[in-house]
Design an enzyme around this catalytic site. Structure first.
Site, short mmCIF file in Angstrom:
data_model
loop_
_atom_site.label_atom_id
_atom_site.label_comp_id
_atom_site.label_asym_id
_atom_site.label_seq_id
_atom_site.Cartn_x
_atom_site.Cartn_y
_atom_site.Cartn_z
N LYS A 134 14.70 159.19 47.49
CA LYS A 134 14.04 158.00 48.02
C LYS A 134 14.92 157.27 49.05
CE LYS A 134 11.37 157.39 43.71
NZ LYS A 134 11.33 156.67 42.42
N TYR B 1 5.37 163.58 48.50
CA TYR B 1 6.29 162.88 47.58
C TYR B 1 6.87 163.83 46.53
CZ TYR B 1 7.76 159.82 43.74
OH TYR B 1 8.46 159.22 42.73
N SER C 274 14.66 161.13 42.36
CA SER C 274 14.55 159.84 43.05
C SER C 274 15.71 159.50 43.98
CB SER C 274 14.36 158.71 42.04
OG SER C 274 13.06 158.76 41.53
N1 GLN Z 1 9.61 162.69 40.75
C1 GLN Z 1 9.92 161.69 39.77
C2 GLN Z 1 8.69 160.84 39.49
O1 GLN Z 1 8.04 160.49 40.40
C3 GLN Z 1 11.04 160.82 40.26
C4 GLN Z 1 11.40 159.71 39.29
C5 GLN Z 1 12.86 159.48 39.19
O2 GLN Z 1 13.69 160.31 39.54
N2 GLN Z 1 13.21 158.37 38.59
O3 GLN Z 1 8.38 160.54 38.37
#
Ligand code: GLN
Length: 305
Positions: free
Chosen positions: A68, A192, A65
């Site tokens: 993001k 994603y 994440s």
């Molecule tokens: N790829 C992970 C998900 O979508 C990312 C979540 C995270 O790092 N908090 O569940």
């Protein structure tokens, strides 16, 4: 200053090595379950450009994440403030993969860092491009930010999440039912999952975060006003339902990932990356949080004065 910093980094490394309770490695993405929980790395790039690191700083890990932040920078570059018609800017107070609020809020996710919001951001970043083109652009952005062409996507991690990411599949279809996903769910999810599977070392991640410090001489990837706003969102939403606690303890904007990495920004002063794979109950790196709490306290770094 630099000498103090090396002492503090050594203290943090010693504390981390001695730590008994390292949290729990994420296992809902099978490919991540096998990561060695004893790994630990911390890397700091100061405003003068010098980099100071301790631990396993050259071992690659899945940034998950943390990606993001880079995706948001690209989506804002494409759409500007129009993006905010599709995703909010409020902390969610819920887990990163929660679906609860989506029905109440009619398919507009609370913020760009919870999964639902990040899936919308990736959908917006695609903007008519094939996933391959978007992922190429994402990698170019991250490589330019880090000034390192060795950064890549780990396909095995992306495949692993594609096979098991049922919650994200549910979120994407739910968003689509509200008209807030423009591409076919499988297409946005493919982008994603690959975005989350970007692999970097702690040293590379600290360099990739330099543009968010807005310090003179750092790579300038986005306009200064946008840097401030991305930092504001990291501070308020970067750790999901642990965001308030992170702001209280660390006092700096940060973005975590379930791979155990955290990117933390001390505006005008430093870009910091930490990696320890064991997570706390909110899905944020346990020792990573403790390490940056220690670092911020000892260096006197805080956005709150
Ligand atoms: N790829 C992970 C998900 O979508 C990312 C979540 C995270 O790092 N908090 O569940």
């Amino acid at each position: 200053m630099t000498e103090d910093l090396s002492t503090v980094l050594e203290e943090i490394l010693a504390t981390a090595r001695a730590s008994q309770d390292r949290g729990k490695v994420a296992d809902y993405i099978p490919e991540l379950a096998g990561v060695d929980p004893s790994r630990f790395a911390l890397s700091v790039v100061l405003a003068d450009g010098s980099q100071h690191s301790v631990g396993d700083t050259d071992v690659g890990f899945s940034i998950q994440s943390v990606s993001k932040v880079f995706a948001l920078a690209i989506a804002l570059g494409r759409h500007g403030d129009r993006l905010w018609a599709r995703v909010g800017r409020e902390p969610s107070g819920l887990a990163f993969n929660s679906i609860l609020q989506l029905e109440h809020e009619r398919g507009i996710p609370r913020n760009p860092f919870i999964n639902a919001g990040a899936i919308v951001v990736t959908d917006a970043a695609l903007a008519g491009h094939a996933p391959r083109e978007y992922l190429g652009e994402l990698l170019r952005f991250i490589r330019a930010a880090a000034e390192d062409d060795g950064i890549h996507i780990n396909d095995a991690v992306a495949r692993s999440e594609t096979e098991t990411g049922h919650r994200n599949v549910a979120l994407a279809h739910y968003l689509r039912s509200y008209g807030n996903l423009l591409n076919p769910p499988e297409m946005t999810l493919g982008a994603y999952f690959h975005q989350c599977a970007v692999e970097m070392t702690c040293a590379q991640l600290a360099r990739a975060g330099r543009f968010l410090t807005a310090a003179p001489g750092m790579p300038r990837m986005v306009a200064p006003g946008r840097v401030r706003r991305i930092n504001a969102l990291m501070l308020t939403c970067g750790h999901y339902d642990g965001s308030g606690d992170f702001a209280y303890r660390v006092g700096l904007p940060g973005k975590s990932g379930v791979g155990g990495g955290i990117l933390v920004i001390a505006p005008g002063r430093a870009s910091i990356a930490v990696w320890s794979p064991g997570l706390n109950a909110q899905g944020n790196s346990k020792l990573g949080t403790e390490a940056v709490e220690h670092l911020a306290r000892r260096m006197g770094w805080s956005v709150f004065g």
